[in-house]
Write an enzyme that holds these catalytic residues in place. Sequence first.
Site, short mmCIF file in Angstrom:
data_model
loop_
_atom_site.label_atom_id
_atom_site.label_comp_id
_atom_site.label_asym_id
_atom_site.label_seq_id
_atom_site.Cartn_x
_atom_site.Cartn_y
_atom_site.Cartn_z
N HIS A 72 0.80 -1.23 0.00
CA HIS A 72 0.00 0.00 0.00
C HIS A 72 0.84 1.29 0.00
O HIS A 72 0.30 2.37 -0.13
CB HIS A 72 -0.97 0.03 1.19
CG HIS A 72 -0.29 0.32 2.50
ND1 HIS A 72 0.41 -0.63 3.19
CD2 HIS A 72 -0.20 1.45 3.23
CE1 HIS A 72 0.90 -0.09 4.29
NE2 HIS A 72 0.56 1.17 4.34
C1 UD1 Z 1 -2.20 5.22 5.91
C2 UD1 Z 1 -0.92 5.70 6.58
C3 UD1 Z 1 0.11 4.59 6.55
C4 UD1 Z 1 -0.44 3.29 7.12
C5 UD1 Z 1 -1.72 2.94 6.37
C6 UD1 Z 1 -2.36 1.68 6.88
C7 UD1 Z 1 -0.44 8.10 6.33
C8 UD1 Z 1 0.43 9.09 5.67
N1 UD1 Z 1 -0.34 6.84 5.90
O1 UD1 Z 1 -1.88 4.98 4.56
O2 UD1 Z 1 1.22 4.98 7.31
O3 UD1 Z 1 0.51 2.27 6.95
O4 UD1 Z 1 -2.65 4.03 6.54
O5 UD1 Z 1 -3.39 1.28 5.99
O6 UD1 Z 1 -1.17 8.47 7.23
N2 UD1 Z 1 -8.87 4.64 1.07
C9 UD1 Z 1 -10.14 4.15 0.92
N3 UD1 Z 1 -10.84 3.83 2.06
C10 UD1 Z 1 -10.32 4.00 3.30
C11 UD1 Z 1 -9.02 4.52 3.44
C12 UD1 Z 1 -8.30 4.83 2.31
O7 UD1 Z 1 -10.64 3.98 -0.17
O8 UD1 Z 1 -11.00 3.68 4.29
C13 UD1 Z 1 -8.09 4.97 -0.16
C14 UD1 Z 1 -8.36 6.37 -0.67
O9 UD1 Z 1 -8.23 6.35 -2.05
C15 UD1 Z 1 -7.21 7.15 -0.07
C16 UD1 Z 1 -6.09 6.14 -0.12
O10 UD1 Z 1 -6.71 4.89 0.14
O11 UD1 Z 1 -6.92 8.31 -0.76
C17 UD1 Z 1 -4.99 6.38 0.86
O12 UD1 Z 1 -5.52 6.46 2.20
P1 UD1 Z 1 -4.69 7.26 3.32
O13 UD1 Z 1 -5.38 7.15 4.62
O14 UD1 Z 1 -4.35 8.62 2.84
O15 UD1 Z 1 -3.31 6.48 3.36
P2 UD1 Z 1 -2.99 4.92 3.45
O16 UD1 Z 1 -2.33 4.52 2.21
O17 UD1 Z 1 -4.16 4.11 3.92
#
Ligand code: UD1
Length: 367
Positions: free
Chosen positions: A205
């Site tokens: 991820h």
């Molecule tokens: C975040 C953390 C990372 C952690 C990870 C665990 C930061 C910078 N990163 O990364 O350190 O290892 O969580 O999973 O805080 N999305 C969904 N549904 C959700 C959540 C996310 O669709 O419930 C998708 C969206 O497109 C979003 C993308 O995932 O833009 C990234 O989500 P985000 O929370 O920004 O970062 P993670 O990659 O999940």
Amino acid sequence: MRILSVVGARPNFVKVAPIARALAARPDRFEHRLVHTGQHYDGRMSDAFFADLNLPDPDYHLGVGSGSHAHQTAAVMLGLEPVLEAVAPDVVLVVGDVNSTLAAALTAKKLGIAVAHVEAGLRSGDMTMPEEINRRCVDAISDILFTTDRLADENLARENPPGRIVRVGNVMIDTLLDQLPAASGLDMPTRLGLPAKGYGVLTLHRPANVENRDILADLLDAVRAGADGLPVVFPIHPRTRGRIEAFGLADRLSDDPHGPGLFATEPLGYREFLGLIHGARVVMTDSGGLQEETTVLGVPCVTLRETTERPITVLEGGNRIAGVAPLAVRAAIAEALDRRAEPRRPALWDGHAAQRIADVFCELYPS
Ligand code: UD1
């Protein structure tokens, strides 16, 4: 003593669960409030974890959702500030290194509220990782730095942050040890029709791995080739799923759990996932927490990154830092398949870290 904990993303829920329980066990000493920022919001990324981990419903939900780093961090700060003013906690407790962690620590500190950081002192040395920026900033302004291992203590000693450093162990492992019997009871290998120790598990991820088509395609191909016919179960983070589809890489995925390909599933709940990795022969991942979990379970881990902020898992566990170059990834998987790892527990990874945190709060804030 009034403590307010802030969580936002999947690994935060795993870390705060034992702390919430340890604080709830002493109602004479602690009043605990839980804030969910809403950084993770899909049912499988959030609600499933609250249910599996017996976490109480959050007292406040900020509903910030996804967005750019600036947007997400700012939205948490704006949402949290009035909550902190209303609750007036003695301490704001933050865990890990996600954007919600940084936003909460900054907001609290600027309101003059003490900040306690759980999992302080981890360093990858890679300032292109958003988490590394978050960790360094949070540690620089925290009043209490709860660490997981001696290497984290050494990192903090070098940086000399003003906060008080206390090694308490690993709260993520508290949760693992607590949940392992229930997770094993699910018998995930049999549910998937796979023999125990007869499959691999892949998770990806990190933006550096999944936002570039060539890197992502190379990684998927190298894992499949490295697994050399071993089925690989791949529970896919929503971000990664989106990128695989957008890049036209869906043909790399398989819907046959028994074949040699990458068997794609939705993200799993905590217990299902723990049961899955416990039964695996090898785990291939760019996650941080999984490096620790596989160390304790004795499952060989191949880390698909150039660095780790958790070198104790290499020194004392069965973790290998493979990088992302295809040949190196294939070689690391072959090596991992060749050797067995033993379950290992670095000092204080014993299931009692959250209890120690509660004890420290009792000492620092006598009634
Ligand atoms: C975040 C953390 C990372 C952690 C990870 C665990 C930061 C910078 N990163 O990364 O350190 O290892 O969580 O999973 O805080 N999305 C969904 N549904 C959700 C959540 C996310 O669709 O419930 C998708 C969206 O497109 C979003 C993308 O995932 O833009 C990234 O989500 P985000 O929370 O920004 O970062 P993670 O990659 O999940």
